[in-house]
Every structure is written in C-alpha cells, then in structure tokens.
Design an enzyme around this catalytic site. Sequence first.
Site, short mmCIF file in Angstrom:
data_model
loop_
_atom_site.label_atom_id
_atom_site.label_comp_id
_atom_site.label_asym_id
_atom_site.label_seq_id
_atom_site.Cartn_x
_atom_site.Cartn_y
_atom_site.Cartn_z
N CYS A 238 -30.05 -20.63 12.70
CA CYS A 238 -31.23 -21.40 12.31
C CYS A 238 -32.29 -20.50 11.69
CB CYS A 238 -31.80 -22.13 13.51
SG CYS A 238 -32.30 -21.03 14.83
N HIS B 225 -35.73 -21.87 18.69
CA HIS B 225 -35.12 -22.49 17.51
C HIS B 225 -36.10 -22.44 16.32
CE1 HIS B 225 -32.49 -25.00 15.20
NE2 HIS B 225 -33.31 -26.02 15.17
N ASN C 182 -34.97 -29.56 9.91
CA ASN C 182 -34.02 -28.90 10.80
C ASN C 182 -32.76 -28.48 10.04
OD1 ASN C 182 -33.02 -27.92 13.18
ND2 ASN C 182 -33.15 -29.85 14.31
#
Lengths: 104, 246
Positions: B26, B164, B201
């Site tokens: 990520c 994240h 995302n």
Amino acid sequence: GSLTAQDLGPQPLELKEAFKFFQIQFNRSYLTPEEHARRLDIFAHNLVQAQRLQEEDLGTAEFGVTPFSDLTEEEFGQLYGHQRAAGGVPSMSRVVGSEEPEES
Amino acid sequence: VPHTCDWRKVAGAISFIRNQGNCLCCWAMAAAGNIEALWSINFLKFVNVSVQELLDCGRCGDGCHGGYVWDAFSTVLKNSGVASESDYPFQANFRPHRCHAKTYNKVAWIMDFIFLPDDEQRIAQYLATYGPITVTINAKHLQLYQKGVIKARPTTCDPQFVDHSVLLVGFGSEKSEGMGAKTVSSQSRHPRSTPYWILKNSWGAQWGEEGYFRLHRGSNTCGITKYPVTARVQKPNVKPQFSCPP
C-alpha cells in the site's frame, strides 16, 4: 466475541445463502469442506462484527459484507496492513533534499 | 480553505484504482498515486508509474512485506525518476536483485518530499492548493466497510497505531440529521453536516465506494494526521495549473 456458525444452531438459511452469494460475488472457492466450514464461521463472526461497528460508529458509515468478509482480523492485518514490523516508525520531520540520499 | 475539494473531478488527475493483492505494498501504491496526481495537475502529463520498480529497487529490499511511503520517494530520488507501469508492470510479488530501474525510460520524477503538519486544517489547505497527499491510518475499520463516513473514537480506532497508507484526494461535508447520524432523538433532530476526507485505497474497485472511502474530518479519526507526506514536483512557491474543483 466467539460466535461461530455452530453457535447459531442449525445454520440459518439466510447465513448460508448470504455466504453463497458472497462466494459468487467475490469469486471465492475453498479446497476442502473443512476450509469451507471454517470460512463460513469467520463470515458469520464478521457479520456480527459489522453490526457492532455499525452501532459504535459516530458517522454515517455502513459496515457489512465486503471482499474481506471471509478473513479473520489477524489474517486481514497480515494481508492488507503495511507495516514492516510492529512499532518502530521513525520520527522524521525535516525536508529531504533532492540530492542523492546518503546510504545508512 | 475551500468548503469542498475533489481532485477526482480533474479529468485524468487521479489514476485507476489499484489492487495490491497479497502484496503488502500500500505504501508504494499510495506514493505512486501521489506522484501521478502531481504530474497531471502540474504538467498535464498523465502517467501511470511503476509500483513494481518501487518494490524491486527499494533500499530495504522486502517490498511485499510492508514499507513506508518515504521509502518509495527515496527510491524515486535515488533512481532519478520512475518507469511507467506499462514498461515495468505490477506482479504482486517482490523480486530481490531484480531491480530494472536502468532498463526503462523515466516517465516521472520528483524534486523532494515533505512531511506536513499534523493539523487537519493545514492538511486541507495544502491538499486544496497543491494536490493529493499520502496519509497512513489505522485500517481496523476498513475490513468490513461498505460506504459512508467513518467516525471513530480513539478507543475504537487507535490513532497512534497506523498500519495502512492511502492517498487523500479531497474533502467535503455530508448533510445528516441529529447529534450523531445514528443517535437521533426526537428532540435533537436537526440538520447537521458531517465533514469528511475522501481517500483512495488500493484494494480494487470492488471494495468500498468504488475503491474510495471517507473518514470524518476534524477528529483525527484513525490517526489520519500522523504521517501526512507528499512528494513535490515543483519549487515550493509554484502552484499547479489547476485548483481543486469543489
């Protein structure tokens, strides 16, 4: 916190149907019946968890079935988190120049 | 600071929704999205940069086992740029000693990168003026998220534990009723606005609001102010060609 598909007694048709729909929607299949049963347990647990999140949320978020509904919280953290190791995020505040960075 | 800002409304500014699969990257995908957005709104160059290069060529050498956004920016600086996604495609794995940074032409580069203040108002100001930035949050509530604005207490989503990285692409407000959206009593029923951040995302477009999600703005929900970081592609006093659309 330890609700399993078995705890629900004879598994409600809705749960099995919801899990079947989840498998179709997100293209999930499991190698063995045991694995299928385990994932169904996790799926049931996550439905309860989603309801809890829904009640706790102070905004307008909705929680429910997602592509990750067959993963435990630990599996999800391991598969989709980003941290190399627990803690240890370095404290950095200065601007890093465009020069070749020094090798540490 | 404008009331609303959404960089997705600038055609081509925000690249496609990536899917990291089983690779913990990520951090590289957020950095790639940041560089792509800055190149499009500053230079009208619509590029997709190689996440795989950021993984293969990182100094820490374990790209699919996690990392930090600033590792990715350091890699771009060290290699004097980054190749295109099409030349050096994402494989969802990490290939040690397979860095092909010198093999392909660079399609984007950065001047430097900076850490922004941990202040949501100043983050909004920077975002509206200069473009999308990366943030690192506690992803605990995202596993079962479908849509809407997440607002969590520090006790339910620890702002100190962030795990994240995603791309912050805008902010706005949503009309809701009552004290909290879900605790409406007959006495407190009145229109109220819920300010939110819009985040991109890297879990595919099937997740969330077509790959995006929203977090409450103004309460440091899930630690959004902990590590706001962005690359820079121009000198600090040069503003992009576009301003953020409301």
